[in-house]
Write a protein that holds these residues in place. Structure first.
Motif, short mmCIF file in Angstrom:
data_model
loop_
_atom_site.label_atom_id
_atom_site.label_comp_id
_atom_site.label_asym_id
_atom_site.label_seq_id
_atom_site.Cartn_x
_atom_site.Cartn_y
_atom_site.Cartn_z
N SER A 187 0.82 -1.22 0.00
CA SER A 187 0.00 0.00 0.00
C SER A 187 0.85 1.27 0.00
N THR A 188 2.17 1.13 0.20
CA THR A 188 3.06 2.30 0.23
C THR A 188 3.38 2.76 -1.18
N SER A 189 3.32 4.07 -1.39
CA SER A 189 3.61 4.62 -2.72
C SER A 189 5.08 4.45 -3.05
N GLU A 190 5.41 4.66 -4.34
CA GLU A 190 6.80 4.55 -4.77
C GLU A 190 7.67 5.57 -4.04
N GLU A 191 7.12 6.77 -3.87
CA GLU A 191 7.87 7.80 -3.13
C GLU A 191 8.06 7.38 -1.68
N GLY A 192 7.02 6.76 -1.12
CA GLY A 192 7.11 6.28 0.26
C GLY A 192 8.17 5.21 0.42
N VAL A 193 8.26 4.30 -0.55
CA VAL A 193 9.29 3.26 -0.52
C VAL A 193 10.68 3.88 -0.57
N ASP A 194 10.83 4.93 -1.40
CA ASP A 194 12.11 5.64 -1.49
C ASP A 194 12.52 6.18 -0.13
N TYR A 195 11.56 6.80 0.58
CA TYR A 195 11.88 7.38 1.88
C TYR A 195 12.16 6.31 2.92
N ILE A 196 11.43 5.19 2.86
CA ILE A 196 11.72 4.08 3.78
C ILE A 196 13.15 3.59 3.55
N TYR A 197 13.50 3.39 2.29
CA TYR A 197 14.84 2.91 1.94
C TYR A 197 15.91 3.89 2.43
#
Length: 464
Positions: A187-197
Motif C-alpha cells: 500500500s506504500t507509494s513509490e515515493e514512500g518506498v524511497d523514503y523508507i529505503y
C-alpha cells in the motif's frame, strides 16, 4: 518490612516461578514457605499482580530494610532449584536479579518493564544501544564483533548491532531491496518506498534510540542512555496488559570482557550444558523477516507515531511529510506561506504583541512591516502575486486554524504538537519543530536542502 516491599517480593518470586511456564509441586511447596516467611496474604498477591517487574525490583533496590536484598536473592536462588532444574528463562531472570541485588556486582544495570504493544523483541535478544555515538565502544564492537556475537550466541543470546544490519542492507542491490520493501508494504507509494529505503540507509544506533525507542515506543528512560546492552529477559502481565522485561547493562571499550563475564555468570546457573543455539544469520540477498529484523522493518513500513521531516516544495505548492508518506491537505497558498514563515522563525515565533507604551509603537510597526514583507516573499515563491498576500495582522487567525486542522489530520505523526502552531497568551505564534527537520526543494538541487542552508531561508532573513 513495609507493605510495598511485601508486594514487590511477591511480584519478583511469582515471575520467577512462572518464567519457564511450568509450575510444579516443588515450586508450590517453596511458595508456601515464602508466604509464611514474608507474611504474603491474598490481598498482597492481588496487589502484586498490578505492578510491573521493574517497579518491584526498584522497590527492593531502594529498600532500607536490613539484609532484605541478600535474603531475597538467596530465596530466589533456592526457588530456581526447588524443582531440581534451572531453565534458560529462569537463569535469565536470576542473572538479572544478581546484577541488581548483589552489593559487589561488577555490572551497572537497570530493569525496564515496557508494554509489549510498544516494543517487543525475542527473549534473550541483546541489543546494543546508545543515545550519542561513543567512538571507543563502537570501535571495540567493530574489532571484536565476531567474538562478542559468538560468545553471546553460545550462551543462547542473539546479539544485535544496528550498524551491522544496515551494512548488510547497504551491500544489497538498491533496486532489489526496494522491491522487497514494496512487496512487504504494497500500500506504500513509490515515493514512500524511497523514503523508507533512505531512512533505513541513514539509520544509526543513536537515531534508533532517539527516534524509535524514545519517540515512537515512548521508552523515555532511554533518552540519555550511555552505551549499553539492552537484553530481553522475559514477559509478564501487569493486570491484564502484557509487558516485556529488559535489563540494561552499561558497557564501554571493554565490552568483550563484560560480555564474557555476563555469559559465564549466566551459564553457571543453567542445570544443563545442552540448550538451543540460534545459528540463523542474514546472508547475501537474504533478509530475515522475524524477531528484531521484522520489527525494525515494520517500524519503518507501518506509518504510525513517526517523527517525520517536513519538506517545503514552493514549485509544486506543496508541504509534505515524507516519513509518513503524506502531505498537508486542505491548505491554500496563503496558509502554506504562513506555515513556511513560521518554520523559518523557529522557536522565536511570530510576535504580534502590541506594546502598551506609545514609545514602543515605532519598534512594533517596524517588526510587523518586516514580518509582512517576509510573508509576501514566501507567498510569491508559492506562485502568488506579492500584492495579493493578505495582511497578517487581520487575517492570520483563520489561516492558523486551517494549519492546525491540516496537522491534526496527520494522525501518523509522533507528537503533533511539535508540528502544529502554538499560541501564547500574548499572541506569540510558534511551531516548535527543530529547523534541522525542515527541508526545501529548490530548482537547482536534486535533493531537498536543509532549511537553514536554503535559498528560501537566506532570502527571508535578508529582509530587514
Amino acid at each position: 518490612m513495609t507493605r510495598d516491599e511485601r508486594i514487590a517480593i511477591t511480584r519478583i518470586i511469582s515471575d520467577l516461578i512462572k518464567a519457564d511456564r511450568i509450575v510444579d509441586t516443588g515450586e508450590i511447596e517453596f511458595w508456601k514457605k515464602i508466604c509464611g516467611k514474608y507474611g504474603i496474604t491474598k490481598e498482597i498477591q492481588v496487589a502484586a499482580s498490578s505492578i510491573s517487574f521493574s517497579n518491584a525490583l526498584n522497590c527492593i533496590c531502594s529498600s532500607e530494610t536490613r539484609d532484605l536484598k541478600a535474603q531475597l536473592l538467596a530465596d530466589c536462588r533456592e526457588m530456581t532449584i526447588s524443582d531440581g532444574f534451572c531453565a534458560h528463562s529462569e537463569a535469565l531472570l536470576m542473572t538479572s536479579l544478581a546484577v541488581m541485588l548483589e552489593p559487589d556486582s561488577t555490572f551497572f544495570g537497570e530493569i525496564y518493564s515496557i508494554p509489549r504493544a510498544d516494543f517487543n523483541i525475542d527473549i534473550a535478544t541483546a541489543l546494543y544501544i546508545e543515545n550519542f555515538y561513543d567512538e571507543e565502544t563502537n570501535r571495540a564492537i567493530q574489532n571484536n564483533y565476531r567474538s562478542i556475537y559468538k560468545e553471546l550466541q553460545l550462551a543462547g543470546f542473539h546479539f544485535v548491532y544496528i550498524p551491522k544490519i544496515i551494512e548488510h542492507y547497504r551491500d544489497t542491490d538498491r533496486s532489489l531491496f526496494k522491491h522487497i520493501l514494496g512487496f512487504l508494504s504494497p500500500s506504500t507509494s513509490e515515493e514512500g518506498v524511497d523514503y523508507i529505503y533512505n531512512s533505513l540507509m541513514e539509520m544509526t544506533t543513536g537515531r534508533f534510540c532517539k527516534d524509535i525507542l524514545c519517540n515512537k515506543c515512548n521508552i523515555t528512560e532511554l533518552r540519555n542512555t550511555v552505551p549499553s546492552l539492552f537484553i530481553k529477559i522475559g514477559n509478564s502481565f501487569v493486570g491484564e496488559e502484557p509487558y516485556a522485561n529488559y535489563i540494561r547493562i552499561e558497557v564501554d571499550k571493554e565490552i568483550l570482557q563484560t560480555v564474557q563475564e555476563f555469559s559465564d555468570r549466566f551459564c553457571e546457573m543453567l542445570s544443563s550444558d545442552v540448550y538451543v543455539v540460534n545459528t540463523s544469520e542474514e546472508r547475501d540477498n537474504q533478509f530475515h523477516f522475524h524477531g528484531f529484523y521484522k520489527q525494525l522493518l515494520d517500524i519503518f513500513m507501518v506509518r504510525r507515531n513517526i517523527r517525520s521531516r517536513v519538506i517545503i516544495d514552493p514549485l509544486r505548492s506543496r508541504i509534505s511529510f515524507p516519513d509518513i508518506d503524506a502531505s498537508a491537505e486542505g491548505l491554500t497558498r496563503r496558509d502554506r506561506a504562513l506555515y513556511t514563515l513560521l518554520l523559518c522563525y523557529g522557536n522565536k515565533g511570530l510576535d504580534f504583541i502590541r506594546p502598551e507604551n506609545r514609545q514602543e509603537m515605532e519598534r512594533y510597526d517596524r517588526r510587523i512591516k518586516q514580518i509582512q514583507e517576509r510573508y509576501r516573499l514566501i507567498y510569491e515563491m508559492f506562485g502568488g502575486k506579492p500584492e495579493d498576500a493578505p495582511d497578517l495582522t487581520t487575517a492570520r487567525l483563520s489561516m492558523i486554524s486551517h494549519i492546525r486542522t491540516a496537522i491534526k489530520k496527520l494522525s501518523a505523526l509522533y507528537n503533533q504538537d511539535d508540528y502544529s502552531v502554538t499560541t501564547s497568551e500574548r499572541a506569540l505564534y510558534t511551531v516548535h519543530l527543530e529547523q534541522d527537520a525542515v527541508f526545501v526543494r529548490e530548482p537547482d538541487s536534486d535533493e531537498p536542502v536543509a532549511l537553514p542552508h536554503s535559498q528560501l531561508f537566506r532570502r527571508v532573513k535578508a529582509i530587514k
